[in-house]
Design an enzyme around this catalytic site. Structure first.
Site, PDB file in Angstrom:
ATOM      1  N   HIS A 186       0.687  -1.367   0.213  1.00 47.37           N
ATOM      2  CA  HIS A 186      -0.123   0.061  -0.099  1.00 47.37           C
ATOM      3  C   HIS A 186       0.899   1.293  -0.011  1.00 47.37           C
ATOM      4  O   HIS A 186       2.043   1.260   0.477  1.00 47.37           O
ATOM      5  CB  HIS A 186      -1.170   0.149   1.152  1.00 47.37           C
ATOM      6  CG  HIS A 186      -0.382   0.103   2.516  1.00 47.37           C
ATOM      7  ND1 HIS A 186      -0.212   1.287   2.974  1.00 47.37           N
ATOM      8  CD2 HIS A 186      -0.134  -1.099   3.471  1.00 47.37           C
ATOM      9  CE1 HIS A 186       0.686   0.996   4.470  1.00 47.37           C
ATOM     10  NE2 HIS A 186       0.441  -0.345   4.633  1.00 47.37           N
ATOM     11  N   ASP A 219      -0.115   4.337   1.088  1.00 50.61           N
ATOM     12  CA  ASP A 219      -0.497   5.255   2.172  1.00 50.61           C
ATOM     13  C   ASP A 219       0.377   5.239   3.447  1.00 50.61           C
ATOM     14  O   ASP A 219       1.033   3.894   3.742  1.00 50.61           O
ATOM     15  CB  ASP A 219      -1.808   5.585   2.495  1.00 50.61           C
ATOM     16  CG  ASP A 219      -2.418   4.286   2.914  1.00 50.61           C
ATOM     17  OD1 ASP A 219      -2.013   3.036   2.607  1.00 50.61           O
ATOM     18  OD2 ASP A 219      -3.315   4.538   3.956  1.00 50.61           O
ATOM     19  N   GLU A 247      -4.853   1.848   3.035  1.00 46.76           N
ATOM     20  CA  GLU A 247      -4.857   0.604   3.941  1.00 46.76           C
ATOM     21  C   GLU A 247      -4.874   1.137   5.248  1.00 46.76           C
ATOM     22  O   GLU A 247      -5.590   0.448   6.021  1.00 46.76           O
ATOM     23  CB  GLU A 247      -3.481  -0.153   3.565  1.00 46.76           C
ATOM     24  CG  GLU A 247      -3.528  -1.517   4.406  1.00 46.76           C
ATOM     25  CD  GLU A 247      -2.810  -1.435   5.442  1.00 46.76           C
ATOM     26  OE1 GLU A 247      -3.004  -2.729   6.241  1.00 46.76           O
ATOM     27  OE2 GLU A 247      -2.410  -0.305   6.055  1.00 46.76           O
ATOM     28  N   GLU A 248      -4.214   2.192   5.568  1.00 49.58           N
ATOM     29  CA  GLU A 248      -4.019   2.703   7.064  1.00 49.58           C
ATOM     30  C   GLU A 248      -5.320   3.076   7.597  1.00 49.58           C
ATOM     31  O   GLU A 248      -5.516   2.980   8.777  1.00 49.58           O
ATOM     32  CB  GLU A 248      -2.744   3.707   7.092  1.00 49.58           C
ATOM     33  CG  GLU A 248      -1.515   3.305   6.789  1.00 49.58           C
ATOM     34  CD  GLU A 248      -0.794   2.303   7.702  1.00 49.58           C
ATOM     35  OE1 GLU A 248      -1.525   1.824   8.568  1.00 49.58           O
ATOM     36  OE2 GLU A 248       0.226   1.883   7.473  1.00 49.58           O
ATOM     37  N   ASP A 252       3.759  -6.362   3.802  1.00 50.82           N
ATOM     38  CA  ASP A 252       3.289  -5.469   4.660  1.00 50.82           C
ATOM     39  C   ASP A 252       3.569  -5.751   6.223  1.00 50.82           C
ATOM     40  O   ASP A 252       2.992  -5.259   7.067  1.00 50.82           O
ATOM     41  CB  ASP A 252       1.760  -5.166   4.477  1.00 50.82           C
ATOM     42  CG  ASP A 252       1.097  -3.858   5.106  1.00 50.82           C
ATOM     43  OD1 ASP A 252       2.081  -3.091   5.623  1.00 50.82           O
ATOM     44  OD2 ASP A 252       0.068  -3.670   5.304  1.00 50.82           O
ATOM     45  N   HIS A 256       4.258   3.379  12.332  1.00 47.60           N
ATOM     46  CA  HIS A 256       3.147   4.638  12.639  1.00 47.60           C
ATOM     47  C   HIS A 256       3.518   5.787  13.504  1.00 47.60           C
ATOM     48  O   HIS A 256       2.667   6.426  14.068  1.00 47.60           O
ATOM     49  CB  HIS A 256       1.856   4.292  13.203  1.00 47.60           C
ATOM     50  CG  HIS A 256       1.314   3.079  12.206  1.00 47.60           C
ATOM     51  ND1 HIS A 256       0.020   2.347  12.654  1.00 47.60           N
ATOM     52  CD2 HIS A 256       1.574   2.293  11.155  1.00 47.60           C
ATOM     53  CE1 HIS A 256      -0.498   1.629  11.694  1.00 47.60           C
ATOM     54  NE2 HIS A 256       0.587   1.752  10.978  1.00 47.60           N
TER      55      HIS A 256
END
Length: 410
Positions: A80, A82, A177-178, A200, A382
């Site tokens: 992904h 993002d 995805e996030e 991922d 994150h």
């Protein structure tokens, strides 16, 4: 061995692609599309075929045709574009070469933020390796731009080394995805393969086919605000109701007190005034029956509060987000066996612990395309303490190539 891997990754993380949960568009931010357009050019440059950006679902898809006469299963690799809900503007990666496995790593100029083995004991696993960290002001974006860089580099290598035989391989780079909606519109007909992997995961060795079952819940509380001097037996303070409701849930079944396959209720946000309040939760459990019990418990608590009020002052909106992909993948474990054998061939110890979260593969698997998750190398996703080892990304790239090679021999 992969001269473009690290420069590619650095370029990717310096491109801001944060998703936005408040947006109503797909993708949720225009920066994701801009990045995908750059990736499209790069896929074409390295020699991939049928490179297409699908506006209907914002997935960028490309194909590496089979170069073998054998009839082998086709496969895909997905990542992904993002990044998560943390500052992602001005990412300035820092290199720590030949890390000693013990020392604190100071991230920012003022020395306020540090990676320490006390807080992050996994650092000890990276002795002698080169770490890429943040400068303390942003996240890094290894989740999941390490995955994108690894897939791109592996495809480039396979194209440059046609002596490595493989079946058809497709790649997909998707949005959002996030915020949990990226795969909602994924089209398995466009992505025409027999099975796939999301790149991922976290540290080297992760091979994951069990995820949470997940739901989101929003509770809206209607209070009754009167002057506090005459409030007795009249006021209904919506904030206090929210606190009471939270305290009614199992206090040990929260993220900070659970691990492994244990589920939880997680209060994401609470806001309000005495007249009205809103609470947002996520509900997680690996076991489907327990997952259903958790949702039923929340509903029963709301029902009891409303009964005690003698009227409906709390409304509950609850919706499922994704389900445990194990329900699908365990029907045919051959793709797990393939990845595990490839890891062992490369001297990587497989770690098949369940994910305490979900991936795009959680939804895609239920669309009919079994899609477990493989490590991409990053740690502490994150936030400002995120890092990835160069060696981890190299091993992930090795693994993509080895899975493709090994699949051709089956």
């Amino acid at each position: 061995m992969y001269k473009n891997l690290v420069p590619r990754f650095i370029d990717y993380v310096k491109t801001e692609t944060r998703s936005d949960a408040t947006s109503t568009s797909t993708p949720s931010t225009p920066t994701q599309v801009a990045f995908q357009m750059e990736l499209k050019k790069e896929l074409e440059k390295i020699g991939m075929s049928d490179v297409v950006y699908h506006e209907k679902n914002s997935f960028l898809i490309a194909t590496l045709p089979s170069n073998t006469d054998k009839d082998v299963r086709s496969m895909g690799f997905i990542a992904h574009v993002d990044t998560a809900d943390f500052n992602a503007v001005g990412v300035n990666p820092q290199f720590v070469e030949n890390y000693d496995g013990e020392s604190d790593i100071t991230l920012d100029k003022d020395g306020k933020f540090k990676l320490t083995t006390t807080d992050f004991p996994n650092l000890k696993n990276y002795k002698g390796q080169t770490l890429i960290t943040t400068d303390g002001t942003t996240l890094l974006g290894a989740d999941d731009k390490s995955g994108i860089a690894e897939i791109m580099t592996a495809m480039e290598y396979l194209i440059e080394h046609p002596e490595i035989k493989h079946g058809k391989i497709m790649v997909a780079f998707g949005p959002d995805e996030e915020i949990g909606i990226g795969a909602d519109k994924f089209d398995v007909k466009d992505f025409d393969v027999d099975f796939a992997y999301t790149m991922d995961g976290g540290p080297v060795g992760e091979l994951q086919f069990e995820t949470f079952n997940a739901a989101g819940a929003v509770l809206k509380i209607e209070g009754k605000n009167v002057h506090p001097g005459t409030a007795k037996n009249t006021m209904i303070n919506a904030i206090q109701v929210a606190i009471d409701l939270q305290n009614t849930l199992p206090q040990d079944e929260v993220p900070e007190k659970t691990d492994g396959r244990q589920g939880f209720f997680h209060l994401l946000g609470i806001s309000g005034v005495p007249d009205e309040a809103t609470m947002e939760y996520i509900i997680r459990d690996h076991d489907m029956d327990k997952f259903k019990e958790r949702k039923a418990l929340m509903q029963s608590i709301v029902d009891k509060f409303n009964k005690d009020f003698g009227q409906d002052r709390i409304t509950l909106e609850m919706s499922d987000s994704y389900y445990n992909m194990a329900e699908v993948i365990q029907k045919d474990m051959s793709i797990i066996d393939l990845a595990e054998e490839a890891m062992i061939n490369l001297g990587i110890k497989p770690n098949k612990e369940p994910i305490r979260g979900g991936t795009d593969g959680s939804k895609i698997s239920y669309m009919g395309l079994p899609t477990p998750n493989i490590f991409a190398g990053g740690e502490n996703m994150h936030g400002r303490f995120e890092y990835v080892a160069v060696e981890s990304m190299e091993k992930a790239t090795d693994l993509i190539i080895e899975i493709a090679r090994l699949n051709e021999t089956k």
